[in-house]
Design a protein around this motif. Structure first.
Motif, PDB file in Angstrom:
ATOM      1  N   SER A  47      71.114  52.496 -56.226  1.00 16.79           N
ATOM      2  CA  SER A  47      71.648  53.732 -55.656  1.00 16.79           C
ATOM      3  C   SER A  47      70.657  54.861 -55.892  1.00 16.79           C
ATOM      4  N   CYS A  48      70.786  55.889 -55.082  1.00  9.09           N
ATOM      5  CA  CYS A  48      69.901  57.051 -55.169  1.00  9.09           C
ATOM      6  C   CYS A  48      70.731  58.316 -55.077  1.00  9.09           C
ATOM      7  N   PHE A  93      74.053  56.182 -51.493  1.00 10.67           N
ATOM      8  CA  PHE A  93      73.210  57.368 -51.444  1.00 10.67           C
ATOM      9  C   PHE A  93      74.121  58.561 -51.720  1.00 10.67           C
ATOM     10  N   PHE A  97      67.203  57.343 -59.324  1.00  7.55           N
ATOM     11  CA  PHE A  97      67.680  56.030 -58.898  1.00  7.55           C
ATOM     12  C   PHE A  97      68.451  55.370 -60.039  1.00  7.55           C
ATOM     13  N   THR A 120      65.810  54.329 -50.083  1.00  4.78           N
ATOM     14  CA  THR A 120      66.574  53.479 -50.999  1.00  4.78           C
ATOM     15  C   THR A 120      66.527  52.023 -50.556  1.00  4.78           C
TER      16      THR A 120
END
Length: 314
Positions: free
Chosen positions: A210-211, A249, A202, A235
């Motif tokens: 964000s991931c 993502f 992350f 997320t």
């Protein structure tokens, strides 16, 4: 979701034919990345209906650290049944028809598929009615929920990776160590299915979370749409608890493959035009990611094309 359709086309055009663990056969590429801006809508596939309720119930199962399919079956979620069922039909306790390679055989033989379906119904009924049976055959080993919430430490204690991650995002958002891994080499052989989505990181910037997910093995037609929605949802949930907006993502794939018995379904899907993405609705009353139930998570404005069925490779 043009990103997903582009991936399907890329595999069709550049993929190589490979054998696989299931004996089904795949067309595969290695190393691929998709990016989804979560502020522009929830990335739930619209070119075929994707069961969002199943995405939610599976993710909540992970979040609670659960590893037994009984919880999923109680919520009418059967996406993990085949792996638990395989454990039963390979055991001495099973006395029914021969289920050797049941997944591949059922895909080719409708009469045999009816037999498998009958045995699967018996299996699920036993899981719900018999605690000992559920304990013996419903548990999938130390899969995702165990690794996320109870990673075994060398001193005999356990590490709650998810809780630690959330705490660190809150107190040290700029850290480059916001990481959860599901790939535990010491326990991977005990898992009914080694983790496909193995590693997530992350990232916090400009008030957005964000991931990025690394997925070692990606069943592009059946699995990847669920994986995209699941990690997008994760997320959103973590961002809400940490009082952040959502960013991107990023989905990074290792072996991205289409099974040979999914090719016709992919062709059908590629002929469809993507529709507007839905909106995710989270209960305002829930603050902790660990407090959510099925009814606390919903989507609005989801208008997909019809579902496309395909056999699962076990």
């Amino acid at each position: 979701m043009e990103q997903y359709l582009t991936l399907c086309k890329h595999i069709q055009e550049t993929g190589v034919m490979k054998g696989d663990r299931t004996g089904t056969g795949t067309k595969s590429v290695f190393g691929y990345q998709m990016r989804f801006d979560l502020s522009k809508g929830f990335p739930l596939l619209t070119t075929k209906k994707t069961a969002f309720r199943l995405v939610v119930s599976e993710l909540l199962w992970f979040l609670k650290g659960d590893t037994n399919v009984k919880t999923l079956i109680e919520n009418n979620n059967h996406i993990w049944d085949e792996w638990a069922f395989e454990k039963w039909v390979k055991s001495e306790s099973y006395q029914g028809p021969d289920m050797t390679n049941f997944g591949v055989r059922a895909a080719k033989d409708l009469a045999f598929k009816a037999i498998v379906d009958e045995q699967m119904e018996i299996f699920c009924s036993k899981i719900l009615a018999d605690e000992q049976f559920a304990s013996d055959f419903g548990d999938l080993g130390p899969v995702y929920g165990r690794q996320w919430r109870s990673w075994p430490a060398k001193d005999g204690a356990t590490i709650d990776q998810l809780q630690n991650l959330i705490e660190q995002i809150k107190v040290n958002p700029n850290s480059r160590r916001h990481i959860i891994t599901a790939w535990n080499p010491a326990e991977v052989d005990e898992m009914a299915l080694p983790p496909c989505h193995t590693f997530m990181q992350f990232y916090v910037a400009e008030g957005k979370l964000s991931c990025q997910l690394y997925q070692r093995s990606a069943d592009v037609f059946l699995g990847v749409p669920f994986n995209i929605a699941s990690y997008a949802l994760l997320t959103h949930l973590i961002a809400k608890e940490c009082h952040l907006e959502v960013g991107e993502f990023v989905h990074t794939l290792g072996d991205a493959h289409l099974y040979v018995n999914h090719m016709d379904q992919v062709e059908t899907q590629l002929k469809r035009t993507p529709r507007e993405l839905p909106t995710l609705i989270l209960s305002a009353e829930k603050e902790s990611i660990f407090d959510y139930e099925l009814e606390d998570i919903a989507i609005e404005g989801y208008d997909p094309h019809p579902r496309i069925k395909a056999p699962i490779a076990v």
